[in-house]
Scaffold this active site. Structure first.
Site, PDB file in Angstrom:
ATOM      1  N   ARG A  25     -93.856  27.836  11.728  1.00  0.00           N
ATOM      2  CA  ARG A  25     -92.957  27.708  12.870  1.00  0.00           C
ATOM      3  C   ARG A  25     -92.396  26.290  12.937  1.00  0.00           C
ATOM      4  O   ARG A  25     -93.128  25.316  12.797  1.00  0.00           O
ATOM      5  CB  ARG A  25     -93.718  27.999  14.160  1.00  0.00           C
ATOM      6  N   GLY A  54     -94.366  35.763  20.514  1.00  0.00           N
ATOM      7  CA  GLY A  54     -95.268  34.754  21.089  1.00  0.00           C
ATOM      8  C   GLY A  54     -95.594  35.209  22.499  1.00  0.00           C
ATOM      9  O   GLY A  54     -94.915  34.855  23.467  1.00  0.00           O
ATOM     10  N   THR A  55     -96.625  36.027  22.597  1.00  0.00           N
ATOM     11  CA  THR A  55     -96.888  36.675  23.889  1.00  0.00           C
ATOM     12  C   THR A  55     -97.484  35.723  24.923  1.00  0.00           C
ATOM     13  O   THR A  55     -97.546  36.069  26.097  1.00  0.00           O
ATOM     14  CB  THR A  55     -97.799  37.902  23.698  1.00  0.00           C
ATOM     15  N   GLY A 104    -131.083  46.961  36.782  1.00  0.00           N
ATOM     16  CA  GLY A 104    -131.757  46.148  37.795  1.00  0.00           C
ATOM     17  C   GLY A 104    -130.854  45.564  38.862  1.00  0.00           C
ATOM     18  O   GLY A 104    -131.307  44.782  39.694  1.00  0.00           O
ATOM     19  N   HIS A 110    -136.445  42.165  31.974  1.00  0.00           N
ATOM     20  CA  HIS A 110    -135.118  41.909  32.535  1.00  0.00           C
ATOM     21  C   HIS A 110    -134.346  40.881  31.706  1.00  0.00           C
ATOM     22  O   HIS A 110    -133.197  41.093  31.326  1.00  0.00           O
ATOM     23  CB  HIS A 110    -135.284  41.411  33.980  1.00  0.00           C
ATOM     24  N   ASP A 134     -96.116  32.665  25.655  1.00  0.00           N
ATOM     25  CA  ASP A 134     -94.914  32.264  26.382  1.00  0.00           C
ATOM     26  C   ASP A 134     -94.208  33.470  26.992  1.00  0.00           C
ATOM     27  O   ASP A 134     -93.657  33.369  28.086  1.00  0.00           O
ATOM     28  CB  ASP A 134     -93.960  31.501  25.454  1.00  0.00           C
ATOM     29  N   GLU A 136     -90.167  34.933  22.728  1.00  0.00           N
ATOM     30  CA  GLU A 136     -91.014  34.410  23.794  1.00  0.00           C
ATOM     31  C   GLU A 136     -90.311  34.457  25.141  1.00  0.00           C
ATOM     32  O   GLU A 136     -90.833  33.960  26.128  1.00  0.00           O
ATOM     33  CB  GLU A 136     -91.407  32.968  23.472  1.00  0.00           C
TER      34      GLU A 136
HETATM   35  C1  PEP Z   1     -96.946  32.021  22.114  1.00  0.00           C
HETATM   36  O1  PEP Z   1     -96.186  31.516  22.961  1.00  0.00           O
HETATM   37  O2  PEP Z   1     -97.463  33.127  22.231  1.00  0.00           O
HETATM   38  C2  PEP Z   1     -97.259  31.270  20.891  1.00  0.00           C
HETATM   39  C3  PEP Z   1     -97.954  31.807  19.921  1.00  0.00           C
HETATM   40  O3  PEP Z   1     -96.847  29.982  20.843  1.00  0.00           O
HETATM   41  P1  PEP Z   1     -97.620  28.775  21.535  1.00  0.00           P
HETATM   42  O4  PEP Z   1     -98.897  29.288  22.075  1.00  0.00           O
HETATM   43  O5  PEP Z   1     -97.783  27.751  20.484  1.00  0.00           O
HETATM   44  O6  PEP Z   1     -96.630  28.390  22.594  1.00  0.00           O
HETATM   45 MG    MG Z   2     -95.004  29.793  22.427  1.00  0.00          MG
END
Ligand code: PEP
Ligand code: MG
Length: 921
Positions: free
Chosen positions: A647, A804-805, A112, A477, A807, A783
């Site tokens: 951590r 820690g993706t 639509g 819809h 950061d 990180e």
């Molecule tokens: C990150 O940085 O991906 C992480 C898992 O640590 P935080 O989010 O606590 O900084």
């Molecule tokens: Mg982090």
């Protein structure tokens, strides 16, 4: 002629031989509709002939500022002549005219959202031909007036209300209630009026080609009608609602729409004609039954628009005039399912008893229907378990994790409607999409209450918690869109008499009038509406979901086909840990300990940070040690036998302190109140201390491992708490705790080396104290890009890596994760500088960094465990890249994302090993 082929025909030639040029695999060229029309022709189903103009043509036409690519109009002209030849009819013929529909059809279904023109080819001459052929002047004039209205609206941009008003007036003058009661003569008069209305409102500037002798007129030349209609459909790709829909559904703006020009068939040729929409299985719950609605004596749009009440598809066969077509339709359901090996959604028309297929595609379904259908099809031998797993959209599982009404709550049903889209929602009533958007902007949850939604309501539907309509069926819809979005929706609540202008609803039978702002609860799973707020609960993983996830687990954990794709959870309290175990997490991939310093512990950490008095400091540490040991005892008990990655403290310390601005205000207040000098001085000292801790760029400042280096007492206390909890459980309760310590924000190998030495010393001390052996691995959190570059050196001193993706994305891009999403990422997305938000779906360069570090680590230490604990660990697209490109061992995500991650991890495995592709959007 243009270099590339732009027009593909489908259907048969004059002798009945199939001359179809495309097929189902060509959806990026022909759009979903065009590709599947071609496919249905190929398998011998009754499809009215036509041709499809490619999506690429739309892209080039729009890209050049609405200029036709060279040679395209000639190609369309040739295809039109060919279609005329195949049908033995020609456009505009006063004796037997060819009439066509002009419909959009993008590679991904956008129900639509774009435009359609029906009955194209009608003018004052060809309408006579239509009368001659059908012997039905009423039908012919009605088709003609519909055409003028639709063309005027869609192509010429004229408001439909002008025509609706004229129609209403005609009915009033004629003293009839419905359009069908108007005589052919009256309809003919309407056609004249409609053409005048159109002429009056055509913009001569926008349509100079329609100006004759200084005056704009409605186009009578069918060739011109066709060209303008195709241009309008191309143009509708970029209309506002289509753009919003694509954004909401992650569909690229660059795909364009195809245009399908197809011979008209009529469901509105009297009592032996009908039109309908159906699914080969129930798209709401997956039951194997024919599902859908039809309308007798109606055109296709009437069914979807929900304007008239429909009849269930199961009644089709029962009606003698439709018995044969109904039988044929059922056998086509079977043919389509076997051919597509999936549930299909179809549109059909029966013209004077003869069935025509107008569309099919793999049908959209709710998450629970998707599970049931996939499982049933495995049982029926139609697909394999791997295919079943690969077909479920992981993001759609979220629907099943949506809240439901708490069965324990006392519910008084106010009204009932159709259970159009599952899940429950609570909110204040709003009557317009604008109000829904405004409320959402203020963070107020609302239920959008409408007579029926239309495509312009999309904004409001996205903004609302749930949708309620008083009209329309399960294929209306509102129902289709809500299911696609995963939003709860109750349709056809007939007892609601809605007065949108006055913002109120009268509820028949309940003697109640509801107003804007009144709170209601809706349950799209059962179709129930309740006055007031009902408690909502999250569902458990049971039944079909468990079956599919069980299959997913078998696939992702099969070590005979490479290393398993594991799923862990980010949890920092026992309740989340328990929930995650129920959701199938294997271990805790990240326990963020900073939360253990908040709440009633904030005072303790503050006294540690702000005092110079060693005794006070020591007491604070002692208190923290006690409470944190307790926290870890509970966590390790819940996760007995499983890894728990803890951590060490990560955020800058000032996050635990008072806000200096608030403190300044408090001091000023106490000054005015005449507080004693020593109190004021103490407060001022506190402010100076806090100010002294403030950093310009705290995210790049004294945080992560740097804290452990500068203030070793804190990590020392934490490690002691971890080791003590583990030792107690092991020695005193005979449990099998598996803590692991993670050192955050490492950039330099030495940071890790020195911190590790401290950790090992404390663990050894605790082990000795308890007289047991304690083995606590120490890992590194990646990180920072520098750490990835020196991952081989770090690996020598590390037992595992966790990426820690969040950061790592921040530091790779130099985008502040706290600000970028509000400040400029939306603009970057809009300007197509970024394809997606890198904090949501991992960026390829960040994946490269992870891969580099993983490869380097394994070159140093074969088999070193590598995982990801950033938010990307719960995003299906990122999960695919992290396992298949970066080569990590596990992803770790929040508890509610664990089921999604399990499925996505299995699909990653399938894609890597068997080339199964996950389901289309
Ligand atoms: C990150 O940085 O991906 C992480 C898992 O640590 P935080 O989010 O606590 O900084
Ligand atoms: Mg982090």
């Amino acid at each position: 002629m243009s270099e590339q082929k732009r027009v593909y025909r489908f259907g048969t030639d004059a002798q009945g031989n199939d001359v179809t040029e495309g097929g189902a695999s060509m959806k990026f060229a022909l759009g979903g509709k065009g590709a599947n029309l071609a496919e249905m022709c190929r398998i011998g189903l009754p499809v009215p002939g036509g041709f499809t103009i490619t999506c690429q043509t739309c892209v080039e036409y729009s890209g050049a500022g609405n200029v036709w690519p060279e040679g395209t109009l000639d190609e369309i002209d040739a295809a039109t002549r060919d279609l005329e030849h195949r049908q033995g009819k020609s456009l505009g013929d006063p004796h037997d005219p060819l009439l066509v529909s002009v419909r959009s059809g993008a590679p991904f279904s956008m129900p639509g959202m774009m435009d359609t023109v029906l009955n194209l080819g009608l003018n004052d001459d060809s309408v006579q031909g239509l009368i001659e052929q059908t012997k039905n002047p009423h039908f012919a004039w009605d088709s003609y007036r519909r055409f003028i209205q639709m063309f005027s609206n869609v192509v010429l941009g004229i408001d439909s209300d002008y025509f609706e008003n004229a129609l209403t007036e005609k009915r009033m003058v004629a003293g009839v209630k419905s359009d069908s009661e108007l005589t052919a003569e009256q309809l003919k008069e309407l056609v004249c009026e409609f053409r005048e209305i159109a002429a009056e409102h055509i913009s001569a500037d926008e349509h100079p080609e329609l100006v004759i002798e200084g005056k704009a007129v409605f186009p009578t030349d069918p060739e011109l009608q066709l060209k303008l209609a195709i241009e309008a459909v191309f143009g509708s790709w970029m209309n506002e609602r289509a753009c919003i829909y694509r954004k909401a559904n992650g569909i690229s703006d660059d795909l364009g729409t195809a245009v399908n020009v197809q011979v008209m068939v009529y469901g509105n040729k009297g009592e032996t004609s009908a039109t309908g929409v159906a699914f080969t299985r129930n798209p709401a719950d997956g039951t194997r039954e024919f599902y859908g609605d039809f309308l007798i004596d109606a055109q296709g749009e009437d069914v979807v628009a929900g304007i008239r009440n429909t009849e269930p598809i199961s009644d089709l066969k029962i009606k003698p005039v439709f018995a044969q077509a109904g039988e044929q339709l059922e056998s086509i359901f079977g043919i389509l399912e076997n051919h597509y090996r999936d549930m299909c959604d179809i549109e059909f028309t029966i013209e004077q008893g003869k069935l025509y297929m107008l569309q099919t595609r793999v049908g959209k379904r709710t998450a629970s229907a998707a599970l049931k259908i996939a499982i049933d099809m495995v049982g029926e031998g139609l697909i394999s378990r791997e295919e079943a797993v690969s077909r479920i959209d992981p993001a759609q599982l979220d629907q099943l994790l949506h809240p439901q009404f708490d069965t324990g709550s006392d519910i008084e049903v106010l009204a009932r409607g159709l259970n159009a889209s599952p899940g429950a929602a609570v909110g204040a009533i709003v009557f317009s999409s604008e109000d829904a958007v405004a409320a959402a902007d203020e963070g107020r949850p609302v239920i959008l209450v409408r007579w029926e939604t239309n495509p312009d309501d999309l904004k409001g539907m996205v903004a609302a918690e749930g949708i309620l309509t008083s009209h329309g069926g399960k294929t209306s819809h509102a129902a289709v869109i809500a299911r696609g979005m995963g939003a709860p929706c109750v349709c056809g609540v007939e007892s609601f008499s809605i007065d949108a202008a006055n913002k109120e609803v009268r509820v028949d039978g309940a003697d109640i009038v509801l107003h804007e702002g009144d709170i209601i609860s809706i349950d799209g799973t059962s179709g129930i509406v309740v006055l007031g707020a009902v408690d909502l609960v999250s569902p458990e993983l049971t039944g079909d979901l468990e079956t599919i996830l069980g299959w997913a687990d078998t696939i992702r954990m099969d070590s005979s086909k490479g290393t398993p794709n594991r799923v862990r959870v980010n949890a920092d309290n026992p309740a989340d840990a328990k929930l995650a175990l129920e959701f199938g997490a294997e271990a805790i991939g990240l326990c963020r300990t900073e939360h253990m310093f908040l709440g009633d512990r904030k005072n303790i950490i503050q006294s540690f940070i702000l005092t110079d008095d060693e005794q006070v400091k020591a007491k604070a540490l002692e208190d923290l040690l006690r409470v944190q040991t307790d926290d870890f005892l509970q966590m390790f008990r819940t996760m007995d036998g499983r890894d728990v990655v803890v951590r060490l403290i990560d955020p800058p310390l000032h996050e635990f302190l008072d806000d200096p601005r608030e403190l300044e205000v408090a001091i000023a207040k106490r000054e005015v109140e005449g507080a004693p000098a020593d109190e004021l001085e103490a407060l001022r000292k506190r402010l100076r201390d806090i100010d002294g801790m403030v950093e310009s760029n705290p995210m790049l400042g004294l945080r992560g491992v740097r804290l452990s280096i500068v203030y070793p007492d804190l990590p020392l206390m934490q490690v002691r708490a971890i080791a003590t909890a583990a030792a107690r459980l092991k020695r005193d309760e005979g449990l099998n705790p598996h803590p692991e310590v993670l050192v955050p924000l490492v950039a330099i190998a030495q940071e890790h080396v020195q911190t590790r030495a401290v950790i090992e010393r404390v663990v050894a001390e605790v082990a000795e104290e308890f007289g047991i052996r304690l083995d606590i691995p120490v890992g590194t959190m990646f990180e920072l890009p520098r750490a990835c570059m020196v991952a081989d050196a770090i690996a020598e001193h590390s037992d595992f890596f966790s990426f820690g993706t969040n950061d790592l994305t921040q530091t790779t891009f130099g985008f502040s994760r706290d600000d970028a999403e509000a400040k400029f990422i939306p603009i970057y997305l809009h300007k197509k500088i970024l394809e997606s938000n890198p904090f949501e779906t991992i960026d390829d360069v960040v994946v490269e960094l992870v891969k580099m570090a993983v490869d380097k680590s394994r070159a140093t230490k074969d088999g070193l465990m590598c995982g990801v604990c950033g938010e990307h660990g719960g995003d299906p697209a990122s999960i695919m890249k992290l396992f298949n490109v970066a080569g990590v061992d596990y992803v770790s995500c929040s508890p509610y994302r664990v089921p999604v991650a399990r499925l996505a991890a299995a699909q990653a495995k399938l894609e890597a090993e068997q080339g199964f592709s996950t389901q289309d959007k």
